[in-house]
Motif scaffolding. Structure first.
Motif, PDB file in Angstrom:
ATOM      1  N   UNK A 267      39.951  34.549  42.065  1.00 18.87           N
ATOM      2  CA  UNK A 267      40.116  33.119  41.783  1.00 18.87           C
ATOM      3  C   UNK A 267      40.372  32.936  40.288  1.00 18.87           C
ATOM      4  N   UNK A 268      41.395  32.138  39.950  1.00 22.71           N
ATOM      5  CA  UNK A 268      41.717  31.890  38.542  1.00 22.71           C
ATOM      6  C   UNK A 268      40.455  31.432  37.803  1.00 22.71           C
TER       7      UNK A 268
ATOM      8  N   UNK B  21      42.265  27.121  45.055  1.00 20.65           N
ATOM      9  CA  UNK B  21      42.436  26.371  46.302  1.00 20.65           C
ATOM     10  C   UNK B  21      42.773  27.296  47.470  1.00 20.65           C
ATOM     11  N   UNK B  22      43.353  28.454  47.174  1.00 17.42           N
ATOM     12  CA  UNK B  22      43.716  29.405  48.224  1.00 17.42           C
ATOM     13  C   UNK B  22      42.709  30.535  48.353  1.00 17.42           C
ATOM     14  N   UNK B  23      41.624  30.415  47.641  1.00 15.36           N
ATOM     15  CA  UNK B  23      40.653  31.493  47.563  1.00 15.36           C
ATOM     16  C   UNK B  23      39.502  31.242  48.519  1.00 15.36           C
TER      17      UNK B  23
ATOM     18  N   UNK C 181      44.685  40.173  39.725  1.00 15.70           N
ATOM     19  CA  UNK C 181      45.614  39.059  39.583  1.00 15.70           C
ATOM     20  C   UNK C 181      44.876  37.791  39.994  1.00 15.70           C
ATOM     21  N   UNK C 182      45.031  36.762  39.164  1.00 14.98           N
ATOM     22  CA  UNK C 182      44.432  35.476  39.502  1.00 14.98           C
ATOM     23  C   UNK C 182      45.324  34.727  40.479  1.00 14.98           C
TER      24      UNK C 182
ATOM     25  N   UNK D 166      48.768  35.718  38.968  1.00 15.19           N
ATOM     26  CA  UNK D 166      48.888  35.614  37.514  1.00 15.19           C
ATOM     27  C   UNK D 166      48.226  36.819  36.851  1.00 15.19           C
ATOM     28  N   UNK D 167      49.008  37.638  36.119  1.00 17.42           N
ATOM     29  CA  UNK D 167      48.383  38.775  35.421  1.00 17.42           C
ATOM     30  C   UNK D 167      47.371  38.271  34.394  1.00 17.42           C
TER      31      UNK D 167
END
Length: 201
Positions: free
Chosen positions: A130-131, A149-151, A144-145, A199-200
């Motif tokens: 999760x970001x 909401x999708x986690x 990777x983040x 997202x790296x």
């Protein structure tokens, strides 16, 4: 892990294998296996890995906590560290363990240690996170983040070799292990999509 001669003999008995059967699968001669099983010789790490892999291909997982047999297409485990023992026995250096919706803050010390051992052996670890979660126990490049909401905050998924693992939370955690190569490969591709588009850090 340390593999005792008892584990080897018990594993063979469980699968109804002779010493000749196991030696052929591992690629060593019967005399070498006999010396290992009697304790007269200490196996090299490559031999230990080959023995564990031969057993795991038949659904027999040997870990520090004992021997578990998973002959079915679908098995239930209550300890994620056993899943990692299975992955360690099956995966070769350069192969990938995919983990979707992971959160290592939940890991036991045993699970964290096993992830690090896998990484040290050259197994590629690919986590979707999760970001904003910045708790990492292996190299940062493994993560990777994705949008929170999708986690799924409690249900980690894993895919490796011919296995797909789904975490089913409850009073007692359950990890559903599905042994089916096409299904596991499909799930691995889905997790890879999330990881590749994440997202790296």
């Amino acid at each position: 892990m340390t593999l005792s001669n008892y584990h080897i003999r018990a594993g063979r008995a469980w699968l109804d294998w002779t010493q000749k059967d196991l030696a052929a699968r591992v690629g060593i001669n019967v005399t070498t296996l006999r010396l290992i099983e009697t304790g007269a010789s200490e196996p090299e790490q490559a031999t230990v890995t080959a023995i564990l892999r031969a057993f795991a291909r038949e659904g027999l997982i040997i870990s520090e906590t004992g021997i578990r047999y998973m002959p079915e297409q679908i098995s239930r485990l209550n300890d994620f560290s056993v899943v990692l023992d299975d992955a360690a026995a099956i995966l070769q250096p350069g192969e990938t363990l995919w983990l979707h919706c992971a959160d290592e803050r939940r890991n036991s010390e045993a699970v964290t240690r096993k992830f690090r051992q896998l990484e040290a052996r050259g197994i590629k670890l690919r986590f979707t996170y999760a970001r904003g979660n910045d708790f990492f126990t292996t190299a940062q490049e493994n993560y990777r983040w994705i949008d929170p909401a999708y986690f799924a905050s409690a249900e980690v998924q894993a895919a490796y070799a011919d296995r797909y693992v789904e975490h089913i939370p409850g009073d007692t955690d359950t990890f559903l292990v599905i042994r089916n190569a096409p299904y596991a490969q499909s799930k691995a591709r889905q997790i890879a999509w999330w990881w590749n588009n994440g997202e790296p850090l």
